[in-house]
Design an enzyme around this catalytic site. Structure first.
Site: not given
Ligand code: EPU
Length: 339
Positions: A164, A238, A334
């Site tokens: 990012r 995010s 972010e």
């Molecule tokens: N999780 C929770 N609770 C929540 C949300 C997530 O426990 O409320 C856990 C999930 O179960 C999972 C882990 O956290 O084990 C990761 O969650 P997720 O796969 O949804 O991905 P993320 O790391 O929260 C990132 C990006 C997203 C992108 C997704 C998929 C960042 C800041 N965010 O989210 O990007 O879509 O991975 O690759 O890196 C964005 O930047 O606007 C965005 C949506």
């Protein structure tokens, strides 16, 4: 002919749907209009903000300077053996570009389906999702240097992409305006299923030999199920970055919280899931006034209608405080805070 409007509501220009005003507002449909704009020295000394889809910003108050909205259009493509080069105006909608490429079997950006925002904004924070980042398909970008009025091409190396991050957010922040991006795609798909949820959904659909169209559809399905649609519920994806901590700190945290979601990085540091940390602090799906966190993804702050930027910002500060208190980890925003 370039027009500069005064006192324009930005409500429809930011996906959070925050009703703040811009003192001045210019829409750029051709790169010559940037030359014309900055030929007037008034705009060199005015506070400026360049926006694309307005999908990664929070307006905390009215903007007293000049908003420059990039609306340069156009998609041109050229094929050379298995390589495809696609040159795109900064104002094209990111997902329209993804669909354009997926429809023609130009592979590489299918995992980035349905990310909100514009093409010109995509390199700034090196957008990423489901195991792929913009840098994986980026060739170069054409920019306008505000101070000199010259156009300059940045290669991938010049952009210094990180998680990012890019040079446009750090050392060169505010100095260049991206007018177009060139992508390097391929006619030979390299299907990326690193992200478990994609593979699982393909299994659910009985697909064993996925095409890029299958991947695009599955990614879109996962996004829709987890993330709120900005056209109905204001949000900027995010709100925080996933924090990265050292191995020693992680070891201590894991003793205390054995279920902590973590991704070891090649450099030995550990990336934590901010969504998980926020959920553990009891914020998931919580409504506070007109704002709150999304019920299916605690990392996303939402505008339930009529929220002010200050309200959303204040919620984000409370979340940062409680995650720090429970885990000793400081979340970084972010989203671009405009105050
Ligand atoms: N999780 C929770 N609770 C929540 C949300 C997530 O426990 O409320 C856990 C999930 O179960 C999972 C882990 O956290 O084990 C990761 O969650 P997720 O796969 O949804 O991905 P993320 O790391 O929260 C990132 C990006 C997203 C992108 C997704 C998929 C960042 C800041 N965010 O989210 O990007 O879509 O991975 O690759 O890196 C964005 O930047 O606007 C965005 C949506």
């Amino acid at each position: 002919m370039l027009q500069i409007q005064e006192n324009v509501s930005l409500k429809k220009f930011n996906t959070f749907g925050i009703d703040a005003n811009a003192r001045y507002f210019a829409e750029i449909s051709h790169e010559d209009e940037l030359v014309e704009l900055f030929a007037d020295p008034q705009w060199l000394s005015t506070d400026r903000l360049v926006i694309g889809g307005g999908s990664n910003m929070l307006l905390v108050k009215d903007f007293e300077g000049l908003i420059i909205r990039m609306n340069i259009r156009g998609i041109e493509h050229r094929i050379s053996h298995d390589d495809v080069f696609v040159e795109v105006g900064a104002g094209e909608v990111w997902n329209d570009l993804v669909n354009f490429c997926v429809d023609r079997n130009y592979a590489g950006m299918e995992n980035l389906s349905l990310i909100p925002g514009s093409v010109g904004a995509s390199p700034i924070q090196n957008i990423g999702a489901y195991g792929v980042e913009l840098k994986d398909v980026f060739a170069s970008c054409r920019t306008f240097e505000i101070a000199t009025g010259a156009f300059r091409t940045f290669t991938k190396e010049d952009c210094k992409f990180g998680y990012r991050e890019s040079v446009f957010k750090t050392e060169l922040a505010g100095q260049y305006i991206i007018v177009g991006v060139k992508f390097h795609l391929s006619l030979k798909p390299n299907i990326n299923l690193k992200y478990g949820a994609i593979e699982q959904e393909l299994v659910n659909r009985g697909i064993t030999q996925p095409t890029i169209e299958d991947v695009s559809q599955v990614v879109s399905h996962i996004r829709v199920s987890k993330l709120p649609d900005p056209s109905t519920i204001g949000n900027a994806g995010s709100f925080f970055k996933n924090p990265v901590i050292g191995a020693v700190q992680f070891g201590l945290l894991q003793e205390q919280f054995p279920d902590i979601v973590n991704y070891p990085m090649p450099d030995g540091q550990i990336k934590l899931a901010a969504g998980w940390l926020i959920e553990q602090c009891g914020w998931k799906g919580k409504t506070v006034g007109n704002t709150g966190t999304w019920k299916n993804q605690a990392l996303v702050l939402v505008n339930h209608g009529g929220a002010t930027g200050e309200e959303v910002y204040s919620l984000s500060s409370q979340i940062i405080d409680s995650v720090y208190t429970k885990f000793g980890v400081t979340l970084q925003r972010e989203v671009n805070i405009i105050s």
